[in-house]
Structure formats: structure tokens, C-alpha cells
Design a protein around this motif. Structure first.
Motif, PDB file in Angstrom:
ATOM      1  N   VAL A   1      -7.420   2.400  -4.452  1.00  0.00           N
ATOM      2  CA  VAL A   1      -7.068   3.702  -3.906  1.00  0.00           C
ATOM      3  C   VAL A   1      -8.088   4.190  -2.876  1.00  0.00           C
ATOM      4  O   VAL A   1      -7.668   4.831  -1.778  1.00  0.00           O
TER       5      VAL A   1
ATOM      6  N   SER B   1      -1.121   3.277   3.251  1.00  0.00           N
ATOM      7  CA  SER B   1      -1.417   4.152   2.266  1.00  0.00           C
ATOM      8  C   SER B   1      -1.665   5.569   3.020  1.00  0.00           C
ATOM      9  O   SER B   1      -1.291   6.490   2.474  1.00  0.00           O
TER      10      SER B   1
ATOM     11  N   GLN C   1       4.303  12.416   1.384  1.00  0.00           N
ATOM     12  CA  GLN C   1       4.233  13.209   0.442  1.00  0.00           C
ATOM     13  C   GLN C   1       4.459  14.859   0.960  1.00  0.00           C
ATOM     14  O   GLN C   1       4.982  15.554   0.455  1.00  0.00           O
TER      15      GLN C   1
ATOM     16  N   SER D   1      -8.527   3.304   2.485  1.00  0.00           N
ATOM     17  CA  SER D   1      -7.357   3.728   3.143  1.00  0.00           C
ATOM     18  C   SER D   1      -6.792   2.619   4.219  1.00  0.00           C
ATOM     19  O   SER D   1      -7.322   2.438   5.268  1.00  0.00           O
TER      20      SER D   1
ATOM     21  N   GLY E   1       1.843   2.160  -3.231  1.00  0.00           N
ATOM     22  CA  GLY E   1       0.750   2.689  -4.348  1.00  0.00           C
ATOM     23  C   GLY E   1       0.304   1.303  -4.952  1.00  0.00           C
ATOM     24  O   GLY E   1      -0.406   1.963  -6.050  1.00  0.00           O
ATOM     25  N   ILE E   2       0.444   0.214  -4.808  1.00  0.00           N
ATOM     26  CA  ILE E   2       0.016  -1.051  -5.701  1.00  0.00           C
ATOM     27  C   ILE E   2      -0.569  -2.084  -5.084  1.00  0.00           C
ATOM     28  O   ILE E   2      -0.779  -3.065  -5.384  1.00  0.00           O
TER      29      ILE E   2
ATOM     30  N   SER F   1       0.977  -1.262  -0.069  1.00  0.00           N
ATOM     31  CA  SER F   1      -0.067   0.094  -0.017  1.00  0.00           C
ATOM     32  C   SER F   1       0.854   1.178  -0.019  1.00  0.00           C
ATOM     33  O   SER F   1       0.546   2.171  -0.605  1.00  0.00           O
TER      34      SER F   1
ATOM     35  N   SER G   1       1.689   6.699   3.267  1.00  0.00           N
ATOM     36  CA  SER G   1       2.450   7.090   2.195  1.00  0.00           C
ATOM     37  C   SER G   1       1.795   8.370   1.723  1.00  0.00           C
ATOM     38  O   SER G   1       2.726   9.162   1.228  1.00  0.00           O
ATOM     39  N   GLU G   2       0.604   8.735   2.184  1.00  0.00           N
ATOM     40  CA  GLU G   2       0.267  10.010   2.070  1.00  0.00           C
ATOM     41  C   GLU G   2       0.959  11.241   2.848  1.00  0.00           C
ATOM     42  O   GLU G   2       1.343  12.074   2.224  1.00  0.00           O
TER      43      GLU G   2
END
Lengths: 440, 494
Positions: A389, A396, A403, A392, A384-385, A381, A399-400
């Protein structure tokens, strides 16, 4: 023997003494399970109970049955106008009420809090619309204790609901890997290279039956398999299962036919162990992360089920190794010999007599596998694979957060959630191992 | 000893063949047409100058297919059913292949299906000829109808479903009867229709349960991939994994560029992990149950549960962030060209250092946890052995015993551990490299998977498979040197 002992006393002696002595780990596991199962009631923006003009209702609980519930009611008998309460869209915090009981985390994991968008910090200024329509500082009860994400969703609610997904993925993929690993390991360990003896004719017939079974299952059946893959995960798994069943039935029929035709013949042993070992060697020589990445990228149907299947299907080698080692040991024990002498069928010996005694190390491995699966899922996650999407998960969310490093809470809290879960299951495995050692 | 190594080596060869075959099949079973994606990426690279006409495009595809050897059979042989078309790989219209396969399966007459298919292609050609005919140009309504007939006919060859296809054939028949001037077309269509009706009225569905084996000889894709075709391709045996779909550069060149960084990272991480964990393990194992042991035990157990991407993100958060400490650059490695090439090696290394520290830390900590446990277990075992007691009775200090007598004995299992981490040294860490955007193997792997760059994926698969097996072999040989029982083919019983 000596080496094994010393390696295990390490587990017995070090580590958090607290966990070891007072046996808290099971409680933590149960706490985690409860959190995951009751996520809908623990973190929701709907009140647990509220008294409105309509009477006392229980929106959080009724949402479990019907999340899009719409109440239509009239006040008194003379009221002509029908009033509508749309559970999905009403702003519960603005709803006039006599009294209300909120959920422990009074925010939804999906519905954004529009007044606290763009990463509201846990300790920073957070706003809420008061009853008279002005923006005021948020009272402590409604604070986003772990902050919000870009859309304004409450991080704590997202984490609690994320625990449900990681529970699902961790347990189910371990179940798949465990089933494959235990079956393969049990047969290769019990039969070894010498126990499965067939007449030469039956052996040749069995190989022939296996090959023709494979042919009928996978080559003749390719349109069937393709259709299954196109109509989704459920159909695909049914078709794959069917294919393996066809192969197995063909092989068994061929063996039976061989036994019928060739009564007395030279018996040779089938190297079951060799076959399984080589298979798992080839399998484990491929980089697992690359298999995961490729499968996740190639398969277009991105669903939680697919991630479970991928992680489960790639994780069985360790379980099969442990089961095999245990069964190689157990099959030499007198009680198995006795069972064989009595003519008890092989499957009964394996499943009723041998496997229950082999489960100790396997359970240890399985609980390590749960944490490994959770790690694998969050890594996927994170890249991103993994899951779709819109779902959550802890990975993920992290990962957000990566950013935008200003939102430190988006990195630290999901990371801690993953860390604690993985730690918990590793500790659980260690406890299992320690308890086995003390029993021996 | 030599014999043992030799047998192990020979056993490795079939496994390697299987790994390479699996990797190769993976690239074949993949969705999408490699040529299309290659052309696509080239067109992207040329940046929309690609106003190629359709015909030109098709020619291009054919040429590339031939050059890549995609018009050859897949493998030395194929196992198919009696109903399957054994020359399907020669059919140029890739989108029609599933249709033909399905039809052959349904009817059991592969040759007639191929005959029908060629007939329909001829019909398309004939229609195209009528459309471009200069002597008697089709005009008005006829032209329109012919165009519709052409697209209908091409649609028929792409329809897998039997009922849909039947409906399209019916409407094509109606359409052609509306155009009076097309005798040739109608004759071809009647011929095709006759074959088609024959196919489905004389189904031999039983044929799909009978296996049939086709031998294709050495001129096949796998053989060419493995050994090269003598002219352009060198073959995997000579280290040529073909050309990347993404940028058209040789795969091996790209790997060579990336593996440098990965090796630098993972080697320094391994060395650091070994150094620290040997020290910690020695100290912890010398007095098991002591305070130091308990603290490091708890630490290494906790570190073991920390996900790598979390640690890396935290390091970035705290040490590469203006809000906390802005000590290190956030990501990437500066190109060597940035530095003066005449700069001394030492100064260049200093220049790289800040980029490497955070990734190396996040690679080290996980190995640290594992190796420390190994070392500690080894030390505890060694401390109970006779030679340590003897050394003690000679009056050596604890430190002397640990460093001079215990350390050499526990180093051995560590060497095998290093042997088994061989594929990791090459493959690197996908997550760490993509977080710190280091242009190493891990990032390369990730990007090629995302872009479905199969030559790259297959190359990495094969190389890592090879290294894993070599690692197993290496550690087995080292074990055999230590343990004579293994060498003689008996398994050491614990």
C-alpha cells in the motif's frame, strides 16, 4: 505466405506516420528511461544546489547516497554554538539562502505539502507560506501543475517516481518471462518430436532420473523450500532454483549412466515438443487474471519483487510459442544441418547459431510483453492487490482518484501515463516488426 | 471428419483432468483452515450470538470436517518419503501436523513419532481429568501447576523448532516433579520422554531420501470432489462444486445468478464490437493506405493501448458525474424486484439500459481494436484474389463486391475468434465489473479471491478451463471444416 505479408503491411502503412518516418520512438523510450532513472533528481523537494550560511550544498544529489543526512557545522572559528541542518525534516522552501536552484518538479513524491491537502486542483487556488510566515498564493514555479492527492503529495512527482516502478516491473518481469519462454521454446522447437533420440534403456533411465530428481528436489526438500518461503522472496527463489537444479542434475546423470551401460540399443525419439506444448496449453487454459489475483491474494509477502515474479511467471507462453515456431523453421536450414554434421554440441547450436537468428519475432513479442506487464501491474494495483500500500504506482493513484471523482486529475494524468507507456512499447514492437520485414 | 473431432475430444479429457486436479490442489495448498474460516463467516453472519463454549466449538469443527470429507486422504495415492507419516491426514489437531511432519523427517521414525504424539495427547487428557476430578480435587498450588503443565504440554505439540521443544520438555519435567500427587501423569510423561529420547538418539535421516508410495483407494477427497459421495455431495461431474465459504450457499447457484449479467454484458459487447469492426474493417481494407484507413488504423492502435480501467473511470468521470454530464447512473444494476414483475419485457429492458451502456462501451472498445485489424487484413487479402477480380470484371460495384463476396469469406476467421472468446463470455471482466459494481462473474471472482473462498475459486477455474478447451476444440473443428489438410492430420504450412 501471402496472408502474412498483408497482415504486416498493415503495420507498415497505417499508424502515426510521424513515428514511422522520423524514428522518434527510440527517443521517447530513452526519455522515459531517463525520467525513471533520474526520478530522484527530477522530482524532489530538496534543491539541486543551494547557498546557505553553511556554504553551497547539493541536497538533491547527496540524498541519493544518504537520504537522512544531517549536517553539523559552525559559523566561523569563534562561534561556539553548533548548528544543525537535518536534510530529512527541514522545510527547504523556508530556508534562508543566497541563491537556490530547484529541481524541475520541486516537490517530493512522499512528503505531503500540508498547505495544499485534500486534492488541490491543478488550475485552482494553491497556497504557500511566504518568508514572513503569511499564507500567500503560490508562485508559478512552485505550483502543483498536476494537482495534489488527499494527503497533499504532488501528483507530478508521484507519477515520475511511479515510472520507475513500472519500468522495474515491466522490464524485470519481461526478463523472467523471456528467459523461461525462450528456453522452453528453443528446446521444444529445436528437438521437435523427432530430434532428441535416446536409446530405449537410457530413455527409461532418464524418466526414472527425472522422477527421482523431482522427488529429492520437491518432496525430500520440502522443509528446505518451506524455510525459504518463510524467509522472503530472495531465499524462496534460491531454493526453487536449487530444486530445479537438483532435478536437472539427476536427469542428466541418469542419461549419462544410460549411455554408459547400454552401448548399442534400439533408439527411440523423445517427444519434447509434445511435452512442452501440453504443459503450456494447460497453463494458458487457466484464466490469467484469476491466477494473478489468487497468487497476489494468497502470498502474504506483498512486495514489488513478488509482483514482478508473479507477472513474469505467468507471461511466458507467448514468447515460447514464437521461439518454438522460429526454431522449427530454422532447424531445417542448411547451416544448422552443417553444424550438426560437424558434431557441434546441441547447446552450442541452439544458443550460438539458431537462437540469434530467431530473435527477431521474439523481440517483437518481448516489447509487447513489456507493455502487457505494465498493464497487468497497473490493473493489479488498481484492484488494490498489487504492490504494498505504501508504494504508489500509476494504477494505485488512479484507483485512489476513482474513489473521489471530483479530483479528475487523479484519474486522467495517471491514466495518460499508463496509456503513453503502453502505446510506446506497442509502437516499438511494431517498429521492430516493420524493420524485420524490410530486411527480409 | 468425425474421427478428427473424436480424437480431439479424447485428447481434451486428460487435459481437463489435469486442470481440475490443479484447481483442486490450489484449494488444498491454500493457507488457513477452511473449517475455521467457514465457522468464522457463519459466526459473523449470526452476528456475535456465537458464545459457543470451546468444547462445543471443537465438536462442531469435527462434525464439519467429517461432513466436508476433510478427514479423508487427499488423493488416490501419495508419494512421500519413507520417513513421512502416511496417516497424517487423520490427525485432528491440524496445528500439530507440521510439527509431526518435521519430527518424522528429522528422526526417520514415523510410527514412533505417532506413538509419542498419542502419548502426549493422553497426558493432556489425564491432566484435564485430574483437574476436573470430583473425588480428589486438586487444590491451590497443585491446581495452578497442573494448569501450567497442561498448557506446556499443548505448547510442546505446537513447537516446530527442536531446541525450543527440548526446552519446553525440560520445564515440563521440572513442573511435574513439583507436583507430588500425580503418579499417572508422571508415568505417561516418562514413557513419552523415553520414546522422545529414543527417537532423537537413533535418527535414521537417510529415510527421507527413499520414496514410498501409498495407495488410498477411491475413498479420498479428490474422488469425492469429482464424483460425489453418493449422499450429500453430488460431485463436479454432476455440476456440484460444493458450498461457498462466504455465505454457505451452493456455488453453482451463485454462479447461475451472476453469469446472467456477465453473459448479457459480454454478449452485447461482442455483438457491438463485431458489428462496428466489420463495417470499419471492410471500409478500411477496401482502400488500404487511404485516409479512412490511416485514421482508423491509428485509432484502433491507440485504443488498444488504453487500459480498460482508465476508460471506465473516464466514462464515469464524464458521463456519470454531476460536474460534467450526469447522464448515466454511476454504478450497479437495480434489482429486478424494483421493477414491477408484471411489466412487459420491453419496458424492463429499457429500465436496465442506462446501467448497461457505459460498461458495454468499455468492454467493446478493446475488442473493436483487435477485430478491426483482423477484418482489415482479411479484406486486403481477399481484394487481391481472383474471385474479386472476376466480380469486378463483371461490372459489380465495390460495395456489392465487399458485401456479397468478400464478407462471407472473412467471416470465417471471425467465427473461430468468437469460439476462442468463450471463456471471456463466461468470466467477464474483473475490472469493468468491479468499477461499475455489476454483480457478474468478474466481481464474484474478485470477491471470492479477496475472501479466499476456495470452492468458488476452484469452480470458476475449472469452468473457465473447460470453456477454454472447448473454445480451442470448436475453432479447430471449424478450421478443419474449412481446411482439408488439417483434417487429415497434416499441419497446414503457411
Amino acid at each position: 505466405m501471402k496472408r502474412k505479408k498483408s497482415a504486416n503491411t498493415f503495420i507498415g502503412r497505417t499508424g502515426l506516420k510521424l513515428f514511422q518516418k522520423s524514428n522518434l520512438i527510440p527517443f521517447f523510450v530513452i526519455f522515459w528511461l531517463v525520467l525513471a532513472i533520474l526520478a530522484d533528481v527530477i522530482a524532489t523537494d530538496r534543491p539541486l544546489a543551494i547557498k546557505t550560511e553553511q556554504g553551497v550544498i547539493y541536497p538533491a544529489f547527496s540524498a541519493i547516497l544518504n537520504p537522512h543526512r544531517i549536517d553539523r557545522y559552525k559559523l566561523g572559528s569563534e562561534d561556539k554554538q553548533e548548528r544543525i541542518l537535518d536534510h530529512d525534516h527541514v522545510d527547504w522552501k523556508q530556508l534562508p539562502n543566497d541563491w537556490v536552484i530547484w529541481a524541475p518538479v520541486p516537490w517530493s513524491h512522499e512528503k505531503p505539502d500540508v498547505y495544499n491537502r485534500d486534492f488541490a486542483a491543478p488550475g485552482g487556488k494553491q497556497k504557500i507560506k511566504s518568508a514572513n510566515g503569511h499564507m500567500t498564493d503560490i508562485p508559478f514555479r512552485f505550483r502543483h501543475l498536476m494537482g495534489t492527492d488527499r494527503l497533499g503529495r504532488d501528483l507530478m512527482a508521484m507519477l515520475i517516481h511511479g515510472s520507475r516502478i513500472s519500468l522495474k516491473i515491466g522490464l524485470l518481469s519481461t526478463l523472467i518471462a523471456g528467459l523461461i519462454g525462450i528456453l522452453l521454446g528453443a528446446f521444444s522447437g529445436y528437438y521437435g518430436n523427432d530430434r532428441l533420440r535416446l536409446g530405449r534403456g537410457s530413455y527409461i533411465l532418464a524418466i526414472f532420473g527425472f522422477l527421482i530428481g523431482l522427488f529429492w528436489a520437491f518432496i525430500s526438500g520440502s522443509p528446505r523450500l518451506n524455510a525459504g518461503f518463510e524467509s522472503g522472496l530472495f531465499h524462496a527463489s534460491i531454493q526453487i532454483f536449487l530444486s530445479f537444479a537438483i532435478t536437472a542434475v539427476c536427469t542428466i546423470l541418469a542419461i549419462l549412466a544410460g549411455k554408459l551401460f547400454f552401448r548399442q540399443e534400439v533408439r527411440v525419439s523423445v517427444p519434447v515438443d509434445q511435452f512442452v506444448q501440453r504443459f503450456s496449453e494447460v497453463f494458458s487454459s487457466m484464466p490469467k487474471i484469476l491466477i494473478l489475483l489468487t497468487l497476489a491474494a494468497v502470498l502474504k509477502d506483498r512486495s514489488v519483487g513478488m509482483v514482478i515474479a508473479i507477472i513474469g511467471l505467468t507471461g511466458w507462453t507467448g514468447v515460447s510459442r514464437y521461439t518454438r515456431a522460429e526454431l522449427l523453421r530454422i532447424r531445417e536450414l542448411p547451416y544448422i544441418e552443417a553444424a550438426r554434421m560437424q558434431g557441434i554440441s546441441v547447446s552450442r547450436i541452439i544458443f550460438r547459431h539458431a537462437l540469434p537468428n530467431a530473435m527477431g519475432p521474439v523481440i517483437v513479442e518481448l516489447s509487447f510483453l513489456v507493455s502487457a506487464s505494465i498493464l497487468a501491474e497497473s490493473s493489479l494495483s488498481f484492484l488494490g492487490i498489487g504492490v504494498p500500500v505504501e508504494v504508489s504506482t500509476w494504477g494505485s493513484i488512479l484507483s485512489e482518484g476513482r474513489q473521489d471523482l471530483d479530483a479528475w486529475w487523479m484519474v486522467i494524468f495517471p491514466g495518460l501515463a499508463i496509456f503513453m507507456t503502453v502505446y510506446l512499447f506497442n509502437a516499438l514492437g511494431r517498429r521492430f516488426r516493420a524493420s524485420q520485414l524490410s530486411r527480409r | 471428419m468425425l474421427r478428427y473431432i473424436l480424437t480431439r475430444f479424447l485428447l481434451m479429457i486428460p487435459l481437463l483432468a489435469v486442470v481440475s486436479l490443479l484447481a483442486f490442489l490450489l484449494s488444498q495448498g491454500s493457507p488457513g483452515d477452511p473449517v475455521e474460516s467457514m465457522l468464522q463467516s457463519q459466526a459473523d453472519a449470526e452476528n456475535a450470538s456465537g458464545s459457543m463454549s470451546r468444547i462445543n466449538h471443537n465438536d462442531e469443527i469435527l462434525k464439519i470436517r467429517q461432513r466436508l470429507g476433510l478427514d479423508l486422504p487427499l488423493f488416490y495415492f501419495s508419494v512421500a518419503t519413507l520417513a513421512d507419516i502416511d496417516t497424517l491426514y487423520r490427525v485432528r489437531e491440524i496445528q500439530s501436523r507440521p510439527v509431526l511432519k518435521m519430527m518424522a523427517r528429522e528422526t526417520g521414525h514415523p510410527d514412533s513419532v505417532m506413538f509419542w504424539f498419542k502419548n502426549q495427547l493422553r497426558l493432556s487428557d489425564q491432566i484435564r481429568k485430574s483437574l476436573t476430578d470430583t473425588i480428589q480435587p486438586a487444590t491451590g498450588i497443585d491446581r495452578e501447576n497442573l494448569n501450567r503443565a497442561l498448557s506446556l504440554n499443548e505448547g510442546i505439540l505446537l513447537t516446530v523448532n527442536y531446541n525450543d521443544r527440548a526446552a519446553r520438555i525440560d520445564s515440563l519435567a521440572n513442573l511435574l516433579s513439583l507436583i507430588p500427587a500425580v503418579k499417572n501423569e508422571r508415568a505417561l510423561f516418562e514413557k513419552g520422554l523415553f520414546t522422545y529420547r529414543f527417537l532423537y538418539s537413533n535418527c535414521a535421516a537417510w529415510k527421507k531420501y527413499i520414496p514410498s508410495l501409498h495407495l488410498y483407494g477411491l475413498n479420498n477427497q479428490y474422488h469425492q470432489w469429482l464424483f460425489g459421495n453418493g449422499t450429500e455431495k453430488q460431485g463436479v461431474i454432476h455440476g456440484d462444486f460444493g458450498v461457498s465459504y462466504r455465505d454457505g450457499s451452493p456455488v453453482m447457484a451463485t454462479i447461475g445468478k451472476s453469469v446472467k449479467w456477465t453473459l448479457l454484458l459480454s454478449l452485447s459487447a461482442l455483438i457491438m464490437a463485431l458489428f462496428i469492426s466489420i463495417l470499419v474493417g471492410l471500409k478500411a481494407g477496401a482502400r488500404p493506405g487511404g485516409l479512412f484507413d490511416r485514421i482508423t488504423g491509428f485509432l484502433s492502435f491507440s485504443l488498444y493501448a488504453l487500459p480498460g480501467f482508465f476508460v471506465a473511470s473516464m466514462l464515469l468521470l464524464f458521463f456519470a458525474n454531476p460536474d460534467f454530464w450526469d447522464w448515466f447512473p454511476a454504478s450497479g444494476i437495480k434489482d429486478p424486484e424494483v421493477f414491477n414483475p408484471n411489466e412487459s419485457f420491453f419496458r424492463r429492458a429499457i429500465g436496465y439500459l442506462p446501467f448497461l451502456i457505459l460498461p458495454v462501451i468499455s468492454l467493446t472498445y478493446a475488442q473493436f481494436a483487435f477485430i478491426t485489424r483482423q477484418v482489415r487484413a482479411g479484406v486486403i487479402e481477399a481484394m487481391e484474389s481472383d474471385y474479386v477480380k472476376a466480380a469486378r470484371s463483371f461490372g459489380l460495384t465495390e460495395n456489392q463486391i465487399l458485401l456479397k463476396h468478400v464478407l462471407p469469406n472473412i467471416l470465417f476467421p471471425l467465427i473461430t475468434l468468437v469460439g476462442q472468446s468463450l471463456p471471456l463470455l463466461f468470466g467477464g471482466s474483473v475490472i469493468i465489473e468491479s468499477i461499475f459494481s455489476i454483480p457478474g462473474m468478474g466481481l464474484e471472482m474478485y470477491q471470492s479471491v479477496i475472501a479466499l473462498d476456495y470452492p468458488m475459486i476452484v469452480a470458476i477455474f475449472t469452468i473457465i478451463g473447460f470453456l477454454t478447451m472447448t473454445g480451442y476444440l470448436l475453432s479447430d473443428i471449424l478450421y478443419a471444416i474449412a481446411d482439408p489438410r488439417v483434417r487429415q492430420g497434416k499441419e497446414a504450412k503457411s
